[in-house]
Design a protein around this motif. Structure first.
Motif: not given
Length: 117
Positions: A12, A15-16, A19, A25, A27, A30, A33-34
């Motif tokens: 995550s 992915l952030g 983003g 995507l 940021t 994510f 989530l991280s």
């Protein structure tokens, strides 16, 4: 189990970071989530993320008040409109555009109904 949380946190986070470069995507979600995954797996990474000068304030706003900064709201809105515009420009099938419009509209409603930091 900690290893699984760590892997989810790293994915995550990646992915952030992606983003940041791609408007399609998001940021901040994510990064949130991280922070959650790192809180379950790595105290060091969790501390690094929540004290990060760029990502930390958004995470703190969310954790304390469920709040989203106005600048982030506008950035998210522009990104969502751009993503939908690209789908329209690429000629996606009408059912896909309708489904995407419904989902993205719901995301915008959620974002704009959150308190501001």
């Amino acid at each position: 189990m900690r290893l699984i949380w760590l892997i989810f946190g790293l994915v995550s986070l990646a992915l952030g970071v992606i983003g940041i470069l791609l408007p399609i995507l998001p940021t901040v979600p994510f990064m949130l989530l991280s922070a959650f995954f790192f809180s379950k797996s790595s105290e060091r990474l969790h501390h690094w993320l929540i004290t990060h000068p760029k990502f930390g304030p958004s995470i703190e706003d969310w954790q304390r008040n469920g709040a989203i900064n106005r600048r982030i709201k506008w950035y998210s809105t522009v990104s969502i409109v751009a993503a939908y515009g690209l789908s329209f420009a690429f000629g996606f099938q009408p059912i896909i555009l309708i489904l995407q419009g419904f989902i993205l509209g719901a995301v915008l409603v959620f974002i704009w109904t959150r308190p501001e930091a």
